[in-house]
Design an enzyme around this catalytic site. Structure first.
Site, PDB file in Angstrom:
ATOM      1  CD  GLN A   1      -2.656  95.299 -28.961  1.00  0.00           C
ATOM      2  OE1 GLN A   1      -2.590  94.183 -28.437  1.00  0.00           O
ATOM      3  NE2 GLN A   1      -2.962  96.386 -28.282  1.00  0.00           N
TER       4      GLN A   1
ATOM      5  CG  HIS B   1      -2.785  91.524 -33.574  1.00  0.00           C
ATOM      6  ND1 HIS B   1      -3.322  92.014 -32.402  1.00  0.00           N
ATOM      7  CD2 HIS B   1      -1.535  91.114 -33.268  1.00  0.00           C
ATOM      8  CE1 HIS B   1      -2.442  91.899 -31.424  1.00  0.00           C
ATOM      9  NE2 HIS B   1      -1.347  91.357 -31.918  1.00  0.00           N
TER      10      HIS B   1
HETATM   11  C1  BV8 Z   1       2.891  85.107 -31.047  1.00  0.00           C
HETATM   12  C2  BV8 Z   1      -6.474  89.207 -34.182  1.00  0.00           C
HETATM   13  C3  BV8 Z   1       4.769  83.697 -31.439  1.00  0.00           C
HETATM   14  C4  BV8 Z   1      -7.569  88.223 -34.193  1.00  0.00           C
HETATM   15  C5  BV8 Z   1      -5.435  89.063 -31.967  1.00  0.00           C
HETATM   16  C6  BV8 Z   1       4.806  86.195 -24.792  1.00  0.00           C
HETATM   17  C7  BV8 Z   1       5.448  86.430 -25.990  1.00  0.00           C
HETATM   18  C8  BV8 Z   1       4.882  86.024 -27.184  1.00  0.00           C
HETATM   19  C9  BV8 Z   1       3.636  85.378 -27.199  1.00  0.00           C
HETATM   20  C10 BV8 Z   1       3.004  85.146 -26.002  1.00  0.00           C
HETATM   21  C11 BV8 Z   1       3.583  85.543 -24.812  1.00  0.00           C
HETATM   22  N1  BV8 Z   1       2.748  85.171 -23.826  1.00  0.00           N
HETATM   23  C12 BV8 Z   1       1.654  84.564 -24.352  1.00  0.00           C
HETATM   24  C13 BV8 Z   1       1.791  84.516 -25.672  1.00  0.00           C
HETATM   25  C14 BV8 Z   1       0.828  83.947 -26.572  1.00  0.00           C
HETATM   26  C15 BV8 Z   1      -0.200  84.975 -27.032  1.00  0.00           C
HETATM   27  C16 BV8 Z   1      -0.643  85.937 -25.969  1.00  0.00           C
HETATM   28  O1  BV8 Z   1      -0.189  87.077 -25.906  1.00  0.00           O
HETATM   29  N2  BV8 Z   1      -1.567  85.500 -25.118  1.00  0.00           N
HETATM   30  C17 BV8 Z   1      -2.040  86.379 -24.077  1.00  0.00           C
HETATM   31  C18 BV8 Z   1      -3.559  86.374 -24.073  1.00  0.00           C
HETATM   32  C19 BV8 Z   1      -1.470  85.910 -22.778  1.00  0.00           C
HETATM   33  N3  BV8 Z   1       0.322  85.728 -28.146  1.00  0.00           N
HETATM   34  C20 BV8 Z   1       0.240  85.189 -29.373  1.00  0.00           C
HETATM   35  O2  BV8 Z   1      -0.203  84.075 -29.595  1.00  0.00           O
HETATM   36  C21 BV8 Z   1       0.713  86.055 -30.520  1.00  0.00           C
HETATM   37  N4  BV8 Z   1       1.593  85.248 -31.342  1.00  0.00           N
HETATM   38  O3  BV8 Z   1       3.404  85.667 -30.125  1.00  0.00           O
HETATM   39  O4  BV8 Z   1       3.568  84.236 -31.913  1.00  0.00           O
HETATM   40  C22 BV8 Z   1       4.379  82.609 -30.475  1.00  0.00           C
HETATM   41  C23 BV8 Z   1       3.563  81.587 -30.919  1.00  0.00           C
HETATM   42  C24 BV8 Z   1       3.211  80.567 -30.014  1.00  0.00           C
HETATM   43  C25 BV8 Z   1       3.652  80.616 -28.678  1.00  0.00           C
HETATM   44  C26 BV8 Z   1       4.453  81.691 -28.253  1.00  0.00           C
HETATM   45  C27 BV8 Z   1       4.813  82.669 -29.153  1.00  0.00           C
HETATM   46  C28 BV8 Z   1      -0.437  86.456 -31.419  1.00  0.00           C
HETATM   47  C29 BV8 Z   1      -1.334  87.446 -30.702  1.00  0.00           C
HETATM   48  C30 BV8 Z   1      -2.349  88.012 -31.700  1.00  0.00           C
HETATM   49  C31 BV8 Z   1      -3.698  87.396 -31.450  1.00  0.00           C
HETATM   50  N5  BV8 Z   1      -4.699  88.032 -32.318  1.00  0.00           N
HETATM   51  N6  BV8 Z   1      -6.274  89.662 -32.816  1.00  0.00           N
HETATM   52  C32 BV8 Z   1      -8.893  88.891 -33.913  1.00  0.00           C
HETATM   53  O5  BV8 Z   1      -8.970  90.134 -33.749  1.00  0.00           O
HETATM   54  O6  BV8 Z   1      -9.878  88.131 -33.865  1.00  0.00           O
HETATM   55  S1  BV8 Z   1      -5.239  89.731 -30.427  1.00  0.00           S
HETATM   56  C33 BV8 Z   1      -6.694  90.429 -29.889  1.00  0.00           C
HETATM   57  O7  BV8 Z   1      -6.377  90.935 -28.598  1.00  0.00           O
HETATM   58  C34 BV8 Z   1      -7.160  91.657 -30.678  1.00  0.00           C
HETATM   59  O8  BV8 Z   1      -6.372  91.956 -31.803  1.00  0.00           O
HETATM   60  C35 BV8 Z   1      -6.945  92.796 -29.695  1.00  0.00           C
HETATM   61  O9  BV8 Z   1      -6.551  93.936 -30.308  1.00  0.00           O
HETATM   62  C36 BV8 Z   1      -5.875  92.221 -28.866  1.00  0.00           C
HETATM   63  C37 BV8 Z   1      -5.583  92.892 -27.605  1.00  0.00           C
HETATM   64  O10 BV8 Z   1      -6.803  93.146 -27.006  1.00  0.00           O
HETATM   65  P1  BV8 Z   1      -7.122  94.705 -26.794  1.00  0.00           P
HETATM   66  O11 BV8 Z   1      -6.964  95.433 -28.080  1.00  0.00           O
HETATM   67  O12 BV8 Z   1      -6.328  95.178 -25.646  1.00  0.00           O
HETATM   68  O13 BV8 Z   1      -8.650  94.655 -26.495  1.00  0.00           O
HETATM   69  P2  BV8 Z   1      -9.286  94.343 -25.077  1.00  0.00           P
HETATM   70  O14 BV8 Z   1     -10.729  94.047 -25.319  1.00  0.00           O
HETATM   71  O15 BV8 Z   1      -8.463  93.358 -24.329  1.00  0.00           O
HETATM   72  O16 BV8 Z   1      -9.135  95.728 -24.280  1.00  0.00           O
HETATM   73  C38 BV8 Z   1      -9.808  96.863 -24.762  1.00  0.00           C
HETATM   74  C39 BV8 Z   1      -9.412  98.010 -23.886  1.00  0.00           C
HETATM   75  O17 BV8 Z   1     -10.106  99.156 -24.363  1.00  0.00           O
HETATM   76  C40 BV8 Z   1      -9.814  97.816 -22.423  1.00  0.00           C
HETATM   77  O18 BV8 Z   1      -8.712  98.141 -21.602  1.00  0.00           O
HETATM   78  C41 BV8 Z   1     -10.943  98.839 -22.236  1.00  0.00           C
HETATM   79  O19 BV8 Z   1     -10.930  99.411 -20.941  1.00  0.00           O
HETATM   80  C42 BV8 Z   1     -10.574  99.891 -23.250  1.00  0.00           C
HETATM   81  N7  BV8 Z   1     -11.649 100.758 -23.714  1.00  0.00           N
HETATM   82  C43 BV8 Z   1     -12.986 100.517 -23.726  1.00  0.00           C
HETATM   83  N8  BV8 Z   1     -13.633 101.616 -24.204  1.00  0.00           N
HETATM   84  C44 BV8 Z   1     -12.675 102.538 -24.503  1.00  0.00           C
HETATM   85  C45 BV8 Z   1     -11.417 101.998 -24.192  1.00  0.00           C
HETATM   86  N9  BV8 Z   1     -10.274 102.683 -24.354  1.00  0.00           N
HETATM   87  C46 BV8 Z   1     -10.356 103.934 -24.827  1.00  0.00           C
HETATM   88  N10 BV8 Z   1     -11.532 104.536 -25.159  1.00  0.00           N
HETATM   89  C47 BV8 Z   1     -12.702 103.863 -24.999  1.00  0.00           C
HETATM   90  N11 BV8 Z   1     -13.871 104.476 -25.311  1.00  0.00           N
END
Ligand code: BV8
Length: 251
Positions: A106, A124
Site C-alpha cells: 500500500q 496505491h
Molecule cells: C476505492 C496513497 C473505489 C495516498 C492511500 C470498501 C471498498 C472499497 C472502498 C472503500 C470501502 N470502504 C471505504 C472505502 C473508501 C476508501 C477506504 O478504504 N476508506 C477507509 C479509510 C474506510 N477506499 C478508497 O477510497 C480506495 N478507492 O476503493 O475506489 C471506490 C471509490 C469510491 C467509493 C467506493 C469505492 C482508495 C484507497 C487508497 C487511498 N490512498 N495512499 C498517500 O499515501 O498519500 S491509502 C493510505 O492508507 C496509505 O497508502 C497507507 O498505506 C494506507 C493504509 O494505511 P497503513 O499503511 O495501514 O498505515 P497506517 O498508518 O494506518 O498503519 C500503520 C501500521 O504500522 C500501524 O498498524 C502501526 O501499528 C504499524 N507500525 C508502526 N511501526 C511499525 C509498524 N508495523 C511494523 N513495524 C513497525 N516498526
C-alpha cells in the site's frame, strides 16, 4: 513469541505460494512516519485522510502538492530497513525452492524496490512519479524539492502535475488490483505487515486469502482491524522480527 515465530516460519516454509501485504509500518523504521501519524510539524493540523483526496487537490493544489513533495523528499532520503531487506531475501529463498512469491504494498515510497524486491504490486501508486492533470502523461520528478506550488505541467499550459498516487475515492490501478486478488486467492500463506488494515480494497486481500484456505499471519507492534481474523498474530516491529523469521526458515 518463540512458538509463534516457529509456527510462522514453518507455515511460510511449507506454503507453495506466499503473498505478503505491507503497509506504512514496514517503512516506519526507515524514518518514514506511518500514514496515520504522518502529520508532524507544520502538517499537524491536517488530517491525511482529507488531504489525500481529489477534492483537496482541486480546492488547494498548492497545499496538497507541497505536502506530497515534502513526503517525496522524505522518501528519497530514507533507506530501506532490515524489514525490507528480509522480504527481498524471502522472495529469493522461496523462488529458489520452486515456490511463488507476490509482494503487494500500500506504500508509495518505493523502498521495497530499493531493497531488491521485484514484481512489487503497488496498489496505491508511487510518490516519485507525478502526472499531468490534462494529458495523464506520467513523469519522474528531479531528486530535489520542488520550488513552485502547484507545479504547472510542462505538457499543457492549463495542466498541473499531481502525485501518481491513488487518493481516497479514486479507483486502484485495475491490473495491479486484479493481480493482487488473484495471488491472494491462490495463496497458501498470506503475511500482512505494518498495516492498520482499515483501507479497502487493500485490506480485503487478507479475507480473500483466508477464504481461499490460506494461513494468515500478521506482524504489527499493536493489534489492528485484522488481528481478530488472522491465524497467527506476531506483536512485533517488522525490522526486528522479519530477519528472525527468515533465519528460522533457512537454518
Ligand atoms: C476505492 C496513497 C473505489 C495516498 C492511500 C470498501 C471498498 C472499497 C472502498 C472503500 C470501502 N470502504 C471505504 C472505502 C473508501 C476508501 C477506504 O478504504 N476508506 C477507509 C479509510 C474506510 N477506499 C478508497 O477510497 C480506495 N478507492 O476503493 O475506489 C471506490 C471509490 C469510491 C467509493 C467506493 C469505492 C482508495 C484507497 C487508497 C487511498 N490512498 N495512499 C498517500 O499515501 O498519500 S491509502 C493510505 O492508507 C496509505 O497508502 C497507507 O498505506 C494506507 C493504509 O494505511 P497503513 O499503511 O495501514 O498505515 P497506517 O498508518 O494506518 O498503519 C500503520 C501500521 O504500522 C500501524 O498498524 C502501526 O501499528 C504499524 N507500525 C508502526 N511501526 C511499525 C509498524 N508495523 C511494523 N513495524 C513497525 N516498526
Amino acid at each position: 513469541m518463540e512458538a509463534l515465530l516457529d509456527r510462522a516460519a514453518s507455515v511460510l516454509s511449507a506454503a507453495k505460494r506466499v503473498v505478503v501485504l505491507t503497509g506504512a509500518g514496514i517503512s516506519a523504521e526507515s524514518g518514514i512516519r506511518t500514514f496515520r501519524d504522518t502529520m508532524e510539524g507544520l502538517w499537524k493540523e491536517f488530517d491525511p485522510q482529507t488531504l489525500a483526496t481529489p477534492q483537496a487537490f482541486a480546492a488547494d493544489p498548492a497545499l496538497v502538492s507541497r505536502w506530497y513533495d515534502h513526503r517525496r523528499i522524505g522518501c528519497l532520503h530514507a533507506e530501506p530497513n532490515p524489514g525490507h531487506a528480509a522480504l527481498a531475501q524471502l522472495q529469493q529463498t522461496l523462488l529458489g525452492r520452486g515456490g511463488s512469491f507476490t509482494l503487494v504494498t500500500q506504500n508509495v515510497d518505493r523502498l521495497h524496490q530499493r531493497a531488491g524486491s521485484t514484481g512489487v504490486l503497488e496498489l496505491h501508486g508511487n510518490i516519485h512519479i507525478w502526472r499531468c492533470t490534462r494529458t495523464g502523461r506520467e513523469m519522474p520528478l528531479p531528486p530535489e524539492p520542488l520550488t513552485e506550488f502547484p507545479i504547472r505541467s510542462p505538457l499543457d499550459p492549463a495542466g498541473l502535475l499531481r502525485p501518481g498516487v491513488v487518493w481516497f475515492g479514486e479507483t486502484l490501478p485495475a491490473e495491479t488490483l486484479l493481480a493482487a486478488e488473484e495471488a491472494a486467492s491462490a495463496a497458501g500463506a498470506l503475511l500482512t505487515i505494518g498495516t492498520s488494515a482499515v483501507v479497502y480494497p487493500a485490506a480485503g486481500l487478507i479475507d480473500l486469502a483466508a477464504a481461499a484456505g490460506a494461513t494468515t499471519i500478521e506482524i504489527n507492534p499493536t493489534t489492528t482491524a485484522a488481528s481478530s481474523r488472522v491465524d497467527v498474530v506476531l506483536i512485533a516491529k517488522a525490522g526486528l522480527v522479519l530477519p528472525e523469521l527468515l533465519r528460522r526458515m533457512t537454518r
